[in-house]
Write a protein that holds these residues in place. Structure first.
Motif, short mmCIF file in Angstrom:
data_model
loop_
_atom_site.label_atom_id
_atom_site.label_comp_id
_atom_site.label_asym_id
_atom_site.label_seq_id
_atom_site.Cartn_x
_atom_site.Cartn_y
_atom_site.Cartn_z
N THR A 89 -5.82 -0.65 -1.25
CA THR A 89 -5.94 -0.14 0.20
C THR A 89 -7.22 -0.92 0.73
O THR A 89 -7.15 -1.15 1.91
N CYS B 155 -1.27 -3.62 -8.34
CA CYS B 155 -2.27 -3.37 -7.50
C CYS B 155 -3.47 -4.14 -7.61
O CYS B 155 -3.95 -4.77 -6.65
N THR C 224 1.21 6.37 -7.14
CA THR C 224 0.30 7.29 -7.58
C THR C 224 0.61 8.75 -7.28
O THR C 224 0.25 9.84 -7.82
N ALA D 81 2.61 1.67 -3.56
CA ALA D 81 1.27 2.20 -4.40
C ALA D 81 0.89 3.60 -4.36
O ALA D 81 0.90 4.17 -5.22
N ALA D 82 0.84 4.05 -2.86
CA ALA D 82 0.65 5.29 -2.75
C ALA D 82 1.61 6.17 -3.24
O ALA D 82 1.53 7.38 -3.78
N CYS E 247 -1.03 5.35 3.55
CA CYS E 247 -0.82 6.06 2.21
C CYS E 247 -0.22 7.53 2.37
O CYS E 247 0.50 8.10 1.52
N THR F 239 -4.98 2.11 -6.60
CA THR F 239 -4.49 2.17 -5.08
C THR F 239 -5.52 2.11 -4.11
O THR F 239 -5.38 1.49 -3.08
N LEU G 247 2.08 0.08 -12.16
CA LEU G 247 1.21 0.42 -10.96
C LEU G 247 -0.03 -0.17 -10.86
O LEU G 247 -0.53 -0.99 -9.62
N VAL H 250 0.73 -1.22 -0.06
CA VAL H 250 0.16 -0.02 -0.03
C VAL H 250 0.85 1.19 0.01
O VAL H 250 0.57 2.18 -0.64
#
Length: 411
Positions: free
Chosen positions: A67, A346, A28, A24-25, A105, A63, A342, A21
Protein backbone atom coordinates in the motif's frame (compact mmCIF):
# COMPACT_ATOMS: atom_id res chain seq x y z
CA UNK A 1 -14.55 13.31 -3.03
CA UNK A 2 -11.41 14.67 -4.72
CA UNK A 3 -9.68 11.34 -4.13
CA UNK A 4 -12.53 9.49 -5.83
CA UNK A 5 -12.54 11.90 -8.79
CA UNK A 6 -8.79 11.48 -9.25
CA UNK A 7 -9.20 7.71 -9.05
CA UNK A 8 -11.83 7.78 -11.82
CA UNK A 9 -9.46 9.67 -14.12
CA UNK A 10 -6.40 7.52 -13.43
CA UNK A 11 -4.58 5.44 -15.99
CA UNK A 12 -5.18 1.68 -16.21
CA UNK A 13 -1.80 0.91 -14.60
CA UNK A 14 -2.71 3.06 -11.58
CA UNK A 15 -6.12 1.41 -11.29
CA UNK A 16 -4.48 -2.03 -11.49
CA UNK A 17 -2.15 -1.19 -8.62
CA UNK A 18 -5.08 0.01 -6.53
CA UNK A 19 -6.99 -3.16 -7.36
CA UNK A 20 -4.03 -5.17 -6.08
CA UNK A 21 -4.17 -3.19 -2.84
CA UNK A 22 -7.89 -3.99 -2.50
CA UNK A 23 -7.25 -7.71 -3.05
CA UNK A 24 -4.32 -7.75 -0.64
CA UNK A 25 -6.38 -6.02 2.03
CA UNK A 26 -9.20 -8.50 1.43
CA UNK A 27 -6.87 -11.47 1.88
CA UNK A 28 -5.30 -10.07 5.04
CA UNK A 29 -8.69 -9.15 6.48
CA UNK A 30 -9.97 -12.66 5.81
CA UNK A 31 -6.98 -14.19 7.60
CA UNK A 32 -7.51 -11.91 10.60
CA UNK A 33 -11.20 -12.79 10.77
CA UNK A 34 -10.32 -16.48 10.42
CA UNK A 35 -8.11 -16.19 13.49
CA UNK A 36 -11.03 -14.60 15.33
CA UNK A 37 -13.37 -17.35 14.14
CA UNK A 38 -10.97 -20.03 15.34
CA UNK A 39 -10.73 -18.37 18.75
CA UNK A 40 -14.55 -18.18 18.95
CA UNK A 41 -14.88 -21.86 18.00
CA UNK A 42 -12.14 -23.02 20.38
CA UNK A 43 -12.58 -21.16 23.66
CA UNK A 44 -10.47 -23.77 25.46
CA UNK A 45 -7.49 -23.27 23.11
CA UNK A 46 -6.46 -19.62 23.51
CA UNK A 47 -2.88 -20.32 22.43
CA UNK A 48 -4.05 -21.54 19.04
CA UNK A 49 -6.00 -18.34 18.39
CA UNK A 50 -3.10 -16.16 19.53
CA UNK A 51 -0.67 -18.10 17.30
CA UNK A 52 -2.91 -17.64 14.27
CA UNK A 53 -3.30 -13.95 15.01
CA UNK A 54 0.46 -13.52 15.33
CA UNK A 55 1.08 -15.26 12.01
CA UNK A 56 -1.33 -12.77 10.41
CA UNK A 57 1.21 -10.03 11.15
CA UNK A 58 3.31 -11.23 8.19
CA UNK A 59 0.61 -10.73 5.51
CA UNK A 60 -0.42 -7.52 7.29
CA UNK A 61 3.12 -6.16 6.95
CA UNK A 62 3.25 -7.25 3.29
CA UNK A 63 -0.08 -5.53 2.58
CA UNK A 64 1.01 -2.30 4.26
CA UNK A 65 4.31 -2.39 2.35
CA UNK A 66 2.46 -2.74 -0.94
CA UNK A 67 0.00 0.00 0.00
CA UNK A 68 2.81 2.42 0.79
CA UNK A 69 4.60 1.65 -2.48
CA UNK A 70 1.39 2.17 -4.48
CA UNK A 71 0.56 5.40 -2.63
CA UNK A 72 4.08 6.73 -3.19
CA UNK A 73 3.85 6.03 -6.92
CA UNK A 74 0.30 7.37 -7.17
CA UNK A 75 -0.17 10.64 -9.09
CA UNK A 76 -2.19 11.92 -6.13
CA UNK A 77 1.00 12.12 -4.05
CA UNK A 78 2.67 14.48 -6.55
CA UNK A 79 0.03 16.86 -7.96
CA UNK A 80 1.06 19.65 -10.35
CA UNK A 81 2.78 22.60 -8.72
CA UNK A 82 -0.07 24.91 -9.77
CA UNK A 83 -2.38 23.20 -7.30
CA UNK A 84 -0.28 24.49 -4.41
CA UNK A 85 -1.82 27.93 -4.98
CA UNK A 86 -5.24 26.33 -4.50
CA UNK A 87 -4.19 24.91 -1.13
CA UNK A 88 -3.09 21.44 -2.24
CA UNK A 89 0.44 21.54 -0.89
CA UNK A 90 2.76 18.67 0.11
CA UNK A 91 1.02 18.02 3.43
CA UNK A 92 -2.45 17.87 1.95
CA UNK A 93 -1.17 15.75 -0.93
CA UNK A 94 0.18 13.26 1.61
CA UNK A 95 -3.15 13.23 3.44
CA UNK A 96 -5.00 12.78 0.14
CA UNK A 97 -2.80 9.83 -0.84
CA UNK A 98 -3.24 8.30 2.62
CA UNK A 99 -7.00 8.77 2.33
CA UNK A 100 -7.04 6.99 -1.03
CA UNK A 101 -5.00 4.14 0.43
CA UNK A 102 -7.38 3.91 3.40
CA UNK A 103 -10.41 3.76 1.13
CA UNK A 104 -8.84 1.00 -1.00
CA UNK A 105 -8.00 -1.06 2.08
CA UNK A 106 -11.47 -0.42 3.53
CA UNK A 107 -13.02 -1.81 0.35
CA UNK A 108 -10.84 -4.89 0.66
CA UNK A 109 -11.75 -5.34 4.33
CA UNK A 110 -15.43 -5.11 3.42
CA UNK A 111 -15.01 -7.85 0.82
CA UNK A 112 -13.18 -9.97 3.38
CA UNK A 113 -16.01 -9.56 5.88
CA UNK A 114 -18.63 -10.59 3.32
CA UNK A 115 -16.60 -13.65 2.26
CA UNK A 116 -15.97 -14.65 5.88
CA UNK A 117 -19.63 -14.37 6.87
CA UNK A 118 -20.67 -16.36 3.80
CA UNK A 119 -18.18 -19.14 4.52
CA UNK A 120 -19.43 -19.35 8.10
CA UNK A 121 -23.00 -19.65 6.85
CA UNK A 122 -24.05 -16.28 8.23
CA UNK A 123 -25.41 -15.03 4.89
CA UNK A 124 -27.80 -17.85 4.13
CA UNK A 125 -25.68 -20.90 3.44
CA UNK A 126 -22.09 -21.89 2.99
CA UNK A 127 -20.07 -23.99 0.56
CA UNK A 128 -17.67 -25.44 3.12
CA UNK A 129 -18.97 -28.97 2.60
CA UNK A 130 -15.81 -29.71 0.59
CA UNK A 131 -14.01 -30.23 3.89
CA UNK A 132 -16.14 -33.28 4.61
CA UNK A 133 -15.07 -33.70 8.20
CA UNK A 134 -16.16 -30.21 9.23
CA UNK A 135 -12.58 -29.03 9.81
CA UNK A 136 -13.24 -25.80 7.95
CA UNK A 137 -16.32 -25.10 10.08
CA UNK A 138 -14.26 -25.55 13.23
CA UNK A 139 -11.45 -23.35 11.90
CA UNK A 140 -13.82 -20.47 11.13
CA UNK A 141 -15.99 -20.94 14.20
CA UNK A 142 -19.20 -21.68 12.31
CA UNK A 143 -22.22 -21.77 14.60
CA UNK A 144 -20.49 -19.78 17.32
CA UNK A 145 -21.23 -16.05 17.86
CA UNK A 146 -18.39 -13.68 17.05
CA UNK A 147 -17.39 -10.96 19.50
CA UNK A 148 -18.62 -7.77 17.85
CA UNK A 149 -15.84 -5.55 19.20
CA UNK A 150 -13.15 -7.96 18.03
CA UNK A 151 -14.66 -8.23 14.55
CA UNK A 152 -14.88 -4.44 14.19
CA UNK A 153 -11.28 -3.98 15.33
CA UNK A 154 -9.92 -6.61 12.94
CA UNK A 155 -11.95 -5.29 10.00
CA UNK A 156 -10.67 -1.76 10.63
CA UNK A 157 -7.09 -2.82 11.40
CA UNK A 158 -5.77 -2.96 7.83
CA UNK A 159 -7.25 0.38 6.64
CA UNK A 160 -6.18 2.25 9.77
CA UNK A 161 -2.63 0.89 9.84
CA UNK A 162 -2.11 1.29 6.09
CA UNK A 163 -3.47 4.84 6.07
CA UNK A 164 -1.38 5.90 9.07
CA UNK A 165 1.82 4.44 7.63
CA UNK A 166 1.19 6.05 4.23
CA UNK A 167 0.63 9.45 5.85
CA UNK A 168 3.82 9.07 7.90
CA UNK A 169 5.94 8.03 4.91
CA UNK A 170 4.61 10.67 2.51
CA UNK A 171 4.52 13.53 5.00
CA UNK A 172 7.02 16.34 4.18
CA UNK A 173 10.14 15.98 6.25
CA UNK A 174 10.77 19.75 6.67
CA UNK A 175 8.14 22.46 7.18
CA UNK A 176 9.62 24.72 4.48
CA UNK A 177 10.12 21.96 1.95
CA UNK A 178 7.66 22.16 -0.93
CA UNK A 179 8.24 18.58 -2.01
CA UNK A 180 7.57 15.24 -0.44
CA UNK A 181 10.30 12.70 0.13
CA UNK A 182 9.12 10.70 -2.87
CA UNK A 183 9.32 13.78 -5.12
CA UNK A 184 12.81 14.53 -3.88
CA UNK A 185 13.90 11.05 -4.86
CA UNK A 186 12.30 11.39 -8.27
CA UNK A 187 14.04 14.69 -8.97
CA UNK A 188 17.45 13.33 -8.12
CA UNK A 189 19.55 13.01 -11.27
CA UNK A 190 21.87 9.99 -11.31
CA UNK A 191 25.58 10.82 -11.60
CA UNK A 192 25.73 9.32 -15.11
CA UNK A 193 23.90 12.43 -16.34
CA UNK A 194 26.54 14.79 -14.94
CA UNK A 195 29.49 12.74 -16.08
CA UNK A 196 30.87 12.16 -12.59
CA UNK A 197 32.43 8.82 -11.86
CA UNK A 198 33.59 9.45 -8.32
CA UNK A 199 32.24 7.75 -5.19
CA UNK A 200 28.53 8.19 -4.55
CA UNK A 201 26.88 9.02 -1.24
CA UNK A 202 26.35 5.72 0.52
CA UNK A 203 23.34 6.56 2.70
CA UNK A 204 21.69 3.36 1.50
CA UNK A 205 24.53 1.31 3.03
CA UNK A 206 23.86 2.57 6.55
CA UNK A 207 21.53 -0.35 7.25
CA UNK A 208 23.94 -3.03 6.03
CA UNK A 209 25.86 -3.47 9.32
CA UNK A 210 22.61 -3.59 11.29
CA UNK A 211 21.14 -6.09 8.85
CA UNK A 212 24.18 -8.33 9.13
CA UNK A 213 24.07 -8.06 12.93
CA UNK A 214 20.35 -8.93 13.05
CA UNK A 215 20.83 -11.90 10.72
CA UNK A 216 23.74 -13.23 12.76
CA UNK A 217 21.82 -12.73 16.01
CA UNK A 218 18.80 -14.54 14.60
CA UNK A 219 20.85 -17.51 13.43
CA UNK A 220 22.61 -17.70 16.80
CA UNK A 221 19.28 -17.56 18.66
CA UNK A 222 17.85 -20.33 16.49
CA UNK A 223 20.89 -22.52 17.06
CA UNK A 224 20.67 -21.96 20.81
CA UNK A 225 16.92 -22.45 21.20
CA UNK A 226 16.34 -25.11 18.54
CA UNK A 227 15.19 -28.46 19.85
CA UNK A 228 14.39 -30.30 16.60
CA UNK A 229 10.82 -30.99 17.67
CA UNK A 230 8.43 -31.58 14.80
CA UNK A 231 5.35 -29.35 14.82
CA UNK A 232 1.97 -30.94 15.33
CA UNK A 233 -0.44 -31.00 12.42
CA UNK A 234 -3.88 -29.42 12.37
CA UNK A 235 -6.87 -30.38 10.24
CA UNK A 236 -7.08 -27.18 8.20
CA UNK A 237 -4.75 -24.45 9.44
CA UNK A 238 -1.25 -25.92 9.70
CA UNK A 239 1.25 -23.40 10.98
CA UNK A 240 4.97 -23.99 10.36
CA UNK A 241 6.78 -23.49 13.62
CA UNK A 242 3.69 -23.02 15.81
CA UNK A 243 4.36 -21.31 19.10
CA UNK A 244 2.89 -24.23 21.00
CA UNK A 245 5.26 -26.76 19.41
CA UNK A 246 8.41 -24.92 18.38
CA UNK A 247 10.36 -23.06 21.04
CA UNK A 248 9.65 -19.31 20.97
CA UNK A 249 13.38 -18.71 20.65
CA UNK A 250 13.44 -20.47 17.28
CA UNK A 251 10.50 -18.43 16.02
CA UNK A 252 12.10 -15.23 17.30
CA UNK A 253 15.42 -16.15 15.70
CA UNK A 254 13.69 -16.81 12.41
CA UNK A 255 11.99 -13.41 12.58
CA UNK A 256 15.28 -11.67 13.40
CA UNK A 257 16.99 -13.38 10.47
CA UNK A 258 14.32 -12.33 7.99
CA UNK A 259 14.29 -8.77 9.38
CA UNK A 260 18.05 -8.65 8.95
CA UNK A 261 17.74 -9.59 5.28
CA UNK A 262 15.16 -6.86 4.72
CA UNK A 263 17.26 -4.25 6.53
CA UNK A 264 20.40 -5.22 4.59
CA UNK A 265 18.62 -5.07 1.22
CA UNK A 266 19.57 -1.47 0.30
CA UNK A 267 23.17 -1.99 1.33
CA UNK A 268 23.45 -5.22 -0.64
CA UNK A 269 21.94 -3.54 -3.69
CA UNK A 270 24.41 -0.67 -3.38
CA UNK A 271 27.26 -3.17 -2.99
CA UNK A 272 26.12 -4.96 -6.13
CA UNK A 273 26.23 -1.69 -8.05
CA UNK A 274 29.68 -0.91 -6.66
CA UNK A 275 30.99 -4.29 -7.78
CA UNK A 276 29.65 -3.63 -11.27
CA UNK A 277 31.40 -0.25 -11.52
CA UNK A 278 34.66 -1.20 -9.81
CA UNK A 279 37.93 -1.26 -11.73
CA UNK A 280 37.92 -0.02 -15.32
CA UNK A 281 34.36 -0.67 -16.45
CA UNK A 282 33.07 -0.06 -19.93
CA UNK A 283 30.06 2.08 -20.70
CA UNK A 284 27.64 -0.79 -20.09
CA UNK A 285 28.98 -1.79 -16.68
CA UNK A 286 29.49 1.80 -15.58
CA UNK A 287 25.94 2.80 -16.46
CA UNK A 288 24.46 -0.31 -14.83
CA UNK A 289 26.55 0.03 -11.68
CA UNK A 290 26.01 3.74 -11.15
CA UNK A 291 22.26 3.53 -11.70
CA UNK A 292 22.03 0.55 -9.33
CA UNK A 293 23.94 2.46 -6.68
CA UNK A 294 21.73 5.50 -7.12
CA UNK A 295 18.52 3.46 -6.88
CA UNK A 296 19.63 1.27 -3.99
CA UNK A 297 17.55 3.25 -1.51
CA UNK A 298 14.40 2.77 -3.58
CA UNK A 299 14.88 -0.79 -4.83
CA UNK A 300 16.87 -2.24 -1.96
CA UNK A 301 14.06 -2.70 0.55
CA UNK A 302 11.70 -4.58 -1.84
CA UNK A 303 14.65 -6.69 -2.98
CA UNK A 304 15.45 -7.49 0.64
CA UNK A 305 11.84 -8.49 1.23
CA UNK A 306 12.02 -10.83 -1.77
CA UNK A 307 15.18 -12.40 -0.35
CA UNK A 308 13.49 -12.91 3.01
CA UNK A 309 10.46 -14.49 1.35
CA UNK A 310 12.65 -16.78 -0.74
CA UNK A 311 14.58 -17.87 2.33
CA UNK A 312 11.34 -18.47 4.25
CA UNK A 313 9.86 -20.44 1.34
CA UNK A 314 12.93 -22.66 1.18
CA UNK A 315 12.77 -23.21 4.93
CA UNK A 316 9.05 -24.04 4.88
CA UNK A 317 9.57 -26.43 1.94
CA UNK A 318 12.25 -28.30 3.85
CA UNK A 319 10.17 -28.42 7.02
CA UNK A 320 7.15 -29.55 5.00
CA UNK A 321 9.17 -32.48 3.70
CA UNK A 322 10.38 -33.26 7.20
CA UNK A 323 6.85 -33.16 8.60
CA UNK A 324 5.54 -35.33 5.78
CA UNK A 325 8.20 -37.91 6.42
CA UNK A 326 7.43 -38.16 10.10
CA UNK A 327 3.68 -38.23 10.19
CA UNK A 328 2.60 -38.67 6.59
CA UNK A 329 0.75 -35.34 6.70
CA UNK A 330 1.69 -32.11 5.03
CA UNK A 331 2.72 -29.08 7.02
CA UNK A 332 0.78 -26.57 4.91
CA UNK A 333 -2.96 -26.06 4.93
CA UNK A 334 -5.31 -23.97 2.77
CA UNK A 335 -5.21 -20.85 4.93
CA UNK A 336 -1.44 -21.05 5.25
CA UNK A 337 -1.19 -21.32 1.46
CA UNK A 338 -3.47 -18.29 1.16
CA UNK A 339 -1.26 -16.28 3.48
CA UNK A 340 1.92 -17.37 1.70
CA UNK A 341 0.48 -16.54 -1.72
CA UNK A 342 -0.66 -13.16 -0.44
CA UNK A 343 2.83 -12.34 0.87
CA UNK A 344 4.52 -13.41 -2.36
CA UNK A 345 2.12 -11.46 -4.59
CA UNK A 346 2.48 -8.35 -2.42
CA UNK A 347 6.28 -8.57 -2.51
CA UNK A 348 6.39 -9.02 -6.28
CA UNK A 349 3.93 -6.19 -6.86
CA UNK A 350 5.90 -3.91 -4.53
CA UNK A 351 9.14 -4.67 -6.37
CA UNK A 352 7.58 -4.01 -9.77
CA UNK A 353 6.08 -0.75 -8.48
CA UNK A 354 9.45 0.37 -7.11
CA UNK A 355 11.15 -0.53 -10.41
CA UNK A 356 8.59 1.52 -12.35
CA UNK A 357 9.05 4.43 -9.96
CA UNK A 358 12.82 4.22 -10.40
CA UNK A 359 12.46 4.20 -14.18
CA UNK A 360 10.25 7.28 -13.99
CA UNK A 361 12.83 8.98 -11.75
CA UNK A 362 15.62 8.52 -14.29
CA UNK A 363 13.50 9.44 -17.31
CA UNK A 364 15.28 12.77 -17.79
CA UNK A 365 18.64 11.05 -17.63
CA UNK A 366 17.50 8.46 -20.16
CA UNK A 367 16.26 11.17 -22.52
CA UNK A 368 19.57 13.02 -22.16
CA UNK A 369 21.54 9.88 -23.02
CA UNK A 370 19.38 9.25 -26.06
CA UNK A 371 19.87 12.83 -27.23
CA UNK A 372 23.62 12.37 -26.88
CA UNK A 373 23.46 9.39 -29.24
CA UNK A 374 23.44 6.46 -26.82
CA UNK A 375 21.83 3.45 -28.52
CA UNK A 376 18.66 2.02 -27.03
CA UNK A 377 20.25 -1.40 -26.77
CA UNK A 378 22.80 0.08 -24.33
CA UNK A 379 20.01 1.08 -21.95
CA UNK A 380 18.29 -2.29 -22.30
CA UNK A 381 21.59 -4.07 -21.78
CA UNK A 382 22.28 -2.03 -18.63
CA UNK A 383 18.88 -3.01 -17.22
CA UNK A 384 19.60 -6.69 -17.97
CA UNK A 385 23.05 -6.44 -16.37
CA UNK A 386 21.56 -4.89 -13.23
CA UNK A 387 18.99 -7.65 -12.89
CA UNK A 388 21.57 -10.39 -13.56
CA UNK A 389 24.02 -8.91 -11.06
CA UNK A 390 21.37 -8.76 -8.33
CA UNK A 391 20.39 -12.38 -8.95
CA UNK A 392 24.03 -13.53 -9.04
CA UNK A 393 24.87 -11.80 -5.75
CA UNK A 394 21.71 -12.37 -3.74
CA UNK A 395 20.77 -15.92 -4.77
CA UNK A 396 23.68 -17.73 -3.05
CA UNK A 397 23.42 -15.42 -0.05
CA UNK A 398 19.70 -16.14 0.31
CA UNK A 399 20.27 -19.87 -0.07
CA UNK A 400 23.00 -19.85 2.59
CA UNK A 401 20.83 -17.95 5.08
CA UNK A 402 17.84 -20.22 4.36
CA UNK A 403 19.95 -23.35 4.83
CA UNK A 404 21.34 -22.10 8.13
CA UNK A 405 17.83 -21.12 9.24
CA UNK A 406 16.42 -24.61 8.79
CA UNK A 407 19.26 -26.47 10.48
CA UNK A 408 17.96 -26.14 14.07
CA UNK A 409 14.43 -27.23 13.01
CA UNK A 410 15.24 -30.11 10.66
CA UNK A 411 16.89 -32.54 13.03
Amino acid sequence: MLSLRLARGSRPAVLLRRALVVLAAAGTGFLLLSALGFAAGHPTDPRGGVARLLWCLVPLAATVHLTVAVARADPISRPPSGLSAAGLGPARSALLAATGATLSCAAGSGLALLAFLHLRGGLGGSWLEWAGSGAADRALGAGRPLPLAGAIILVALVPVVAGAVCAAVLWPRQPGDRRTAAEARRSTVPPVATGTVGPLPDRSTSGLPWGIALTAAGLALEAYAGSGAAPRHDALFHLPGRLGDTPPGVVGGWALTMAGLVLAGPGLTHLCGWLLAVGRPGALRLLAGRVLQQEAGLLGRPVGVLCAIAASGYAVARLDGTGSGRSGDQLLGPLTVLGAALVVVCALATTVTAALEARAARRRTTDALLRLGAPSRLLRGAAAVRAAALVALLSPLTWAVAHLTTMPMSH
